[in-house]
Scaffold this motif. Structure first.
Motif, PDB file in Angstrom:
ATOM      1  N   SER A   1       1.657 -35.810  30.502  1.00  0.00           N
ATOM      2  CA  SER A   1       2.455 -37.030  30.638  1.00  0.00           C
ATOM      3  C   SER A   1       3.921 -36.695  30.398  1.00  0.00           C
TER       4      SER A   1
ATOM      5  N   ARG B   1      -4.014 -42.349  31.621  1.00  0.00           N
ATOM      6  CA  ARG B   1      -4.726 -42.536  30.362  1.00  0.00           C
ATOM      7  C   ARG B   1      -4.025 -43.623  29.555  1.00  0.00           C
ATOM      8  N   ARG B   2      -4.790 -44.242  28.696  1.00  0.00           N
ATOM      9  CA  ARG B   2      -4.246 -45.282  27.820  1.00  0.00           C
ATOM     10  C   ARG B   2      -3.764 -44.616  26.538  1.00  0.00           C
ATOM     11  N   TRP B   3      -2.597 -45.012  26.128  1.00  0.00           N
ATOM     12  CA  TRP B   3      -1.999 -44.513  24.892  1.00  0.00           C
ATOM     13  C   TRP B   3      -1.513 -45.731  24.135  1.00  0.00           C
TER      14      TRP B   3
ATOM     15  N   LYS C   1      -0.223 -47.623  29.480  1.00  0.00           N
ATOM     16  CA  LYS C   1      -0.913 -46.739  30.400  1.00  0.00           C
ATOM     17  C   LYS C   1       0.109 -45.696  30.847  1.00  0.00           C
ATOM     18  N   GLU C   2      -0.206 -44.398  30.693  1.00  0.00           N
ATOM     19  CA  GLU C   2       0.734 -43.368  31.132  1.00  0.00           C
ATOM     20  C   GLU C   2       0.106 -42.490  32.205  1.00  0.00           C
TER      21      GLU C   2
END
Length: 197
Positions: free
Chosen positions: A33, A67-69, A73-74
């Motif tokens: 990311s 992916r969720r962070w 969402k990134e």
């Protein structure tokens, strides 16, 4: 991910040759990311995003997933190739051309012939990939340590005779479905660093 990509577009070459962007390309051998890259390279995430958008606009990186962070969402990006080579085509009329060389035994002629191979094979491979086909190639790479200049001269003569005989045996101008292939042989002193290892 390709092993190597040949960059023919001048704008893409400019983008890839920027020191920060080339570092990001190297870091993107594995999906990451913008936040992860920013931490690795020590550049603010906003600047990393700016550079990633430039790389993405020239198809040098691509989205590998999301992916969720936390609540965000990134996007995860990855380089489109493990390594890159700039084609002489990216330089336009300033690119090297073996036809302009006067001395066919010179280093400049060897460099021009090798650059032409990068350009031609890069173009053919890009076309083959677009058609989901393989490109038939042959590469030989060997190291020869000569005892003397006389041995090198004898090797050169024998190699030339062998290649000439093979070309004469297999070349057929009259074959209606035949396809011409470019054959390139080159020899140059091994760089000292490689010779020492």
């Amino acid at each position: 991910m390709l092993e190597v990509e040949v960059i023919a577009d001048p704008a893409a070459a400019v983008v890839a040759l920027d020191p920060v962007r080339s570092r990001l390309l190297a870091e993107l051998a594995e999906p990451a990311s913008a936040a992860a890259l920013a931490a690795r390279v020590g550049i603010p995430r906003q600047k990393v995003n700016y550079h990633l958008r430039a790389l993405e606009s020239h198809q040098l990186v691509t989205v590998a997933g999301e992916r969720r962070w936390g609540g965000l969402k990134e996007r995860l990006l990855v380089a489109t190739a493990s390594s890159y080579v700039v084609s002489p085509r990216a330089l336009g009329a300033a690119g090297t051309d073996p036809g302009r060389a006067r001395d066919r035994l010179s280093a400049s002629y060897l460099i021009a012939v090798a650059a032409r191979a990068v350009q031609e094979v890069g173009d053919l491979w890009r076309e083959a990939r677009a058609k989901n086909k393989r490109l038939a190639t042959l590469s030989l790479d060997a190291t020869v340590r000569f005892r003397s200049a006389a041995d090198r001269a004898d090797f050169t003569r024998e190699l030339s005779e062998a290649v000439t005989a093979l070309v004469a045996r297999y070349h057929d101008d009259t074959a209606p479905d035949g396809r011409a292939h470019r054959l390139m042989l080159a020899a140059y002193p091994l760089p000292r660093i490689e010779e020492d290892t």
